[in-house]
Write a protein that holds these residues in place. Structure first.
Motif, PDB file in Angstrom:
ATOM      1  N   LYS A  11      -1.682  92.322 -51.245  1.00  0.00           N
ATOM      2  CA  LYS A  11      -1.088  93.269 -50.961  1.00  0.00           C
ATOM      3  C   LYS A  11       0.326  93.412 -51.948  1.00  0.00           C
ATOM      4  CE  LYS A  11       1.321  95.932 -47.172  1.00  0.00           C
ATOM      5  NZ  LYS A  11       1.668  95.678 -45.862  1.00  0.00           N
ATOM      6  N   MET A  12       0.321  94.348 -52.831  1.00  0.00           N
ATOM      7  CA  MET A  12       1.286  94.323 -53.705  1.00  0.00           C
ATOM      8  C   MET A  12       2.398  95.215 -53.053  1.00  0.00           C
ATOM      9  SD  MET A  12      -0.048  92.669 -56.107  1.00  0.00           S
ATOM     10  CE  MET A  12       1.034  92.796 -57.522  1.00  0.00           C
ATOM     11  N   LYS A  13       3.659  94.770 -53.871  1.00  0.00           N
ATOM     12  CA  LYS A  13       4.755  95.680 -53.503  1.00  0.00           C
ATOM     13  C   LYS A  13       4.568  97.101 -53.784  1.00  0.00           C
ATOM     14  CE  LYS A  13       8.105  91.896 -53.626  1.00  0.00           C
ATOM     15  NZ  LYS A  13       8.877  91.107 -54.374  1.00  0.00           N
ATOM     16  N   ASP A  14       5.156  97.859 -53.415  1.00  0.00           N
ATOM     17  CA  ASP A  14       4.953  99.438 -53.810  1.00  0.00           C
ATOM     18  C   ASP A  14       6.163  99.860 -54.824  1.00  0.00           C
ATOM     19  OD1 ASP A  14       3.916 102.031 -53.955  1.00  0.00           O
ATOM     20  OD2 ASP A  14       4.782 102.775 -52.182  1.00  0.00           O
ATOM     21  N   GLY A  15       5.409 100.153 -56.134  1.00  0.00           N
ATOM     22  CA  GLY A  15       6.487 100.354 -57.062  1.00  0.00           C
ATOM     23  C   GLY A  15       5.697 100.805 -58.374  1.00  0.00           C
ATOM     24  N   ALA A  16       6.205 101.837 -58.972  1.00  0.00           N
ATOM     25  CA  ALA A  16       5.542 102.300 -60.132  1.00  0.00           C
ATOM     26  C   ALA A  16       5.434 101.490 -61.252  1.00  0.00           C
ATOM     27  CB  ALA A  16       6.395 103.625 -60.816  1.00  0.00           C
ATOM     28  N   HIS A  17       6.204 100.539 -61.559  1.00  0.00           N
ATOM     29  CA  HIS A  17       6.224  99.488 -62.369  1.00  0.00           C
ATOM     30  C   HIS A  17       5.335  98.367 -62.313  1.00  0.00           C
ATOM     31  CE1 HIS A  17       8.706  97.623 -59.555  1.00  0.00           C
ATOM     32  NE2 HIS A  17       8.394  96.368 -60.239  1.00  0.00           N
ATOM     33  N   VAL A  18       4.466  98.326 -61.033  1.00  0.00           N
ATOM     34  CA  VAL A  18       3.720  97.266 -60.842  1.00  0.00           C
ATOM     35  C   VAL A  18       2.351  97.236 -61.629  1.00  0.00           C
ATOM     36  CG1 VAL A  18       1.972  96.415 -59.167  1.00  0.00           C
ATOM     37  CG2 VAL A  18       4.211  96.940 -58.259  1.00  0.00           C
ATOM     38  N   ASP A  19       1.945  98.375 -62.302  1.00  0.00           N
ATOM     39  CA  ASP A  19       0.871  98.489 -63.199  1.00  0.00           C
ATOM     40  C   ASP A  19       1.098  97.737 -64.392  1.00  0.00           C
ATOM     41  OD1 ASP A  19      -0.960  99.460 -61.177  1.00  0.00           O
ATOM     42  OD2 ASP A  19      -0.574 101.372 -61.958  1.00  0.00           O
ATOM     43  N   ALA A  20       2.498  98.133 -64.870  1.00  0.00           N
ATOM     44  CA  ALA A  20       3.093  97.536 -66.055  1.00  0.00           C
ATOM     45  C   ALA A  20       3.117  96.108 -66.115  1.00  0.00           C
ATOM     46  CB  ALA A  20       4.068  98.264 -66.654  1.00  0.00           C
ATOM     47  N   VAL A  21       3.502  95.650 -65.026  1.00  0.00           N
ATOM     48  CA  VAL A  21       3.786  94.337 -64.816  1.00  0.00           C
ATOM     49  C   VAL A  21       2.466  93.543 -64.857  1.00  0.00           C
ATOM     50  CG1 VAL A  21       4.425  92.289 -63.202  1.00  0.00           C
ATOM     51  CG2 VAL A  21       5.809  94.523 -63.601  1.00  0.00           C
ATOM     52  N   LEU A  51      -3.258  97.684 -51.880  1.00  0.00           N
ATOM     53  CA  LEU A  51      -4.546  96.489 -51.557  1.00  0.00           C
ATOM     54  C   LEU A  51      -5.230  96.420 -52.795  1.00  0.00           C
ATOM     55  CD1 LEU A  51      -5.451  94.564 -49.453  1.00  0.00           C
ATOM     56  CD2 LEU A  51      -6.965  96.055 -49.065  1.00  0.00           C
ATOM     57  N   TYR A  52      -5.281  95.246 -53.465  1.00  0.00           N
ATOM     58  CA  TYR A  52      -5.873  95.004 -54.926  1.00  0.00           C
ATOM     59  C   TYR A  52      -6.695  93.861 -54.638  1.00  0.00           C
ATOM     60  CZ  TYR A  52      -2.837  98.428 -56.903  1.00  0.00           C
ATOM     61  OH  TYR A  52      -2.237  99.572 -57.422  1.00  0.00           O
ATOM     62  N   THR A  53      -7.679  93.528 -55.542  1.00  0.00           N
ATOM     63  CA  THR A  53      -8.362  92.373 -55.774  1.00  0.00           C
ATOM     64  C   THR A  53      -8.385  92.360 -57.045  1.00  0.00           C
ATOM     65  OG1 THR A  53     -10.366  92.855 -53.695  1.00  0.00           O
ATOM     66  CG2 THR A  53     -10.610  91.263 -55.417  1.00  0.00           C
ATOM     67  N   ASP A  54      -8.081  91.111 -57.312  1.00  0.00           N
ATOM     68  CA  ASP A  54      -7.862  90.506 -58.891  1.00  0.00           C
ATOM     69  C   ASP A  54      -8.784  89.179 -58.921  1.00  0.00           C
ATOM     70  OD1 ASP A  54      -5.605  91.869 -60.442  1.00  0.00           O
ATOM     71  OD2 ASP A  54      -4.761  91.630 -58.540  1.00  0.00           O
ATOM     72  N   ILE A  55      -9.645  89.548 -59.848  1.00  0.00           N
ATOM     73  CA  ILE A  55     -10.835  88.540 -60.192  1.00  0.00           C
ATOM     74  C   ILE A  55     -10.848  87.967 -61.403  1.00  0.00           C
ATOM     75  CG2 ILE A  55     -13.403  88.375 -60.170  1.00  0.00           C
ATOM     76  CD1 ILE A  55     -13.296  91.180 -58.303  1.00  0.00           C
ATOM     77  N   PHE A  56     -10.624  86.562 -61.500  1.00  0.00           N
ATOM     78  CA  PHE A  56     -10.534  85.752 -62.827  1.00  0.00           C
ATOM     79  C   PHE A  56     -11.870  85.162 -63.129  1.00  0.00           C
ATOM     80  CE2 PHE A  56      -6.799  86.054 -60.563  1.00  0.00           C
ATOM     81  CZ  PHE A  56      -5.638  86.592 -61.619  1.00  0.00           C
ATOM     82  N   THR A  57     -12.340  85.027 -64.145  1.00  0.00           N
ATOM     83  CA  THR A  57     -13.644  84.422 -64.535  1.00  0.00           C
ATOM     84  C   THR A  57     -13.238  83.102 -65.532  1.00  0.00           C
ATOM     85  OG1 THR A  57     -14.469  85.973 -66.138  1.00  0.00           O
ATOM     86  CG2 THR A  57     -15.226  86.015 -63.766  1.00  0.00           C
ATOM     87  N   PHE A  80       4.486  88.968 -62.534  1.00  0.00           N
ATOM     88  CA  PHE A  80       3.440  89.742 -61.547  1.00  0.00           C
ATOM     89  C   PHE A  80       3.289  89.051 -60.137  1.00  0.00           C
ATOM     90  CE2 PHE A  80      -0.971  89.117 -59.941  1.00  0.00           C
ATOM     91  CZ  PHE A  80      -1.303  90.328 -59.931  1.00  0.00           C
ATOM     92  N   LEU A  81       3.636  87.616 -60.009  1.00  0.00           N
ATOM     93  CA  LEU A  81       3.610  87.007 -58.665  1.00  0.00           C
ATOM     94  C   LEU A  81       4.772  87.557 -57.824  1.00  0.00           C
ATOM     95  CD1 LEU A  81       2.827  83.530 -59.909  1.00  0.00           C
ATOM     96  CD2 LEU A  81       1.423  84.824 -58.651  1.00  0.00           C
ATOM     97  N   ALA A  82       5.793  87.946 -58.573  1.00  0.00           N
ATOM     98  CA  ALA A  82       7.108  88.627 -57.829  1.00  0.00           C
ATOM     99  C   ALA A  82       6.657  89.925 -57.187  1.00  0.00           C
ATOM    100  CB  ALA A  82       8.283  88.511 -58.821  1.00  0.00           C
ATOM    101  N   GLU A  83       5.605  90.608 -57.758  1.00  0.00           N
ATOM    102  CA  GLU A  83       5.454  91.968 -57.229  1.00  0.00           C
ATOM    103  C   GLU A  83       4.458  91.714 -55.980  1.00  0.00           C
ATOM    104  OE1 GLU A  83       6.881  94.478 -58.176  1.00  0.00           O
ATOM    105  OE2 GLU A  83       8.128  93.373 -59.438  1.00  0.00           O
ATOM    106  N   ILE A  84       3.975  90.456 -55.586  1.00  0.00           N
ATOM    107  CA  ILE A  84       2.972  90.618 -54.425  1.00  0.00           C
ATOM    108  C   ILE A  84       3.768  90.360 -53.164  1.00  0.00           C
ATOM    109  CG2 ILE A  84       1.176  88.663 -53.633  1.00  0.00           C
ATOM    110  CD1 ILE A  84       0.589  88.071 -56.516  1.00  0.00           C
ATOM    111  N   GLU A  85       3.384  91.084 -52.317  1.00  0.00           N
ATOM    112  CA  GLU A  85       3.877  91.139 -50.886  1.00  0.00           C
ATOM    113  C   GLU A  85       3.337  90.083 -50.057  1.00  0.00           C
ATOM    114  OE1 GLU A  85       4.138  94.063 -47.246  1.00  0.00           O
ATOM    115  OE2 GLU A  85       5.034  95.060 -49.489  1.00  0.00           O
ATOM    116  N   GLU A  86       1.839  90.062 -50.179  1.00  0.00           N
ATOM    117  CA  GLU A  86       1.364  89.160 -49.541  1.00  0.00           C
ATOM    118  C   GLU A  86      -0.128  88.871 -50.188  1.00  0.00           C
ATOM    119  OE1 GLU A  86      -0.899  88.868 -45.033  1.00  0.00           O
ATOM    120  OE2 GLU A  86       0.007  90.928 -45.594  1.00  0.00           O
TER     121      GLU A  86
END
Length: 102
Positions: A11-21, A51-57, A80-86
């Motif tokens: 669950k990300m913080k709500d902010g327009a800059h999150v995508d750029a981060v 609400l996002y899912t980030d998938i690393f391989t 990026f971690l600073a923009e995560i709410e949960e």
């Protein structure tokens, strides 16, 4: 060896800059030796727009264990971690292989 997938539901913080981060962090992290990809999915539920899912391989479990600790140490990924709410869940996965009967 079997590729390893690490999946985080966030669950990300709500902010327009999150995508750029996120994109700056993605560019930095996938440049590391051993990171095969970073894919992002977003919820289709309009009531859960953050609400996002980030998938690393990674090519194998040893590489995943070696590389993932670097995520919290790099300036771009720290932003990026600073923009995560949960962090709802974070876990390593690999391809399911049914057990064979003896």
């Amino acid at each position: 060896m079997t590729a390893i997938t690490e999946i985080f539901v966030l669950k990300m913080k709500d902010g327009a800059h999150v995508d750029a981060v996120r994109e700056a962090a993605r560019k930095d992290f996938v440049a590391l030796d051993g990171v095969m990809s970073w894919q992002t999915l977003v919820s289709v539920d309009p009531s859960r727009p953050t609400l996002y899912t980030d998938i690393f391989t990674f090519p194998d479990h040893a590489t995943a264990k070696r590389v993932t600790p670097q995520f919290a140490k790099r300036p771009a990924t720290q932003a990026f971690l600073a923009e995560i709410e949960e962090i709802i869940v974070g876990q390593f996965f690999t391809a399911y292989q049914p057990k064979t009967s003896e």
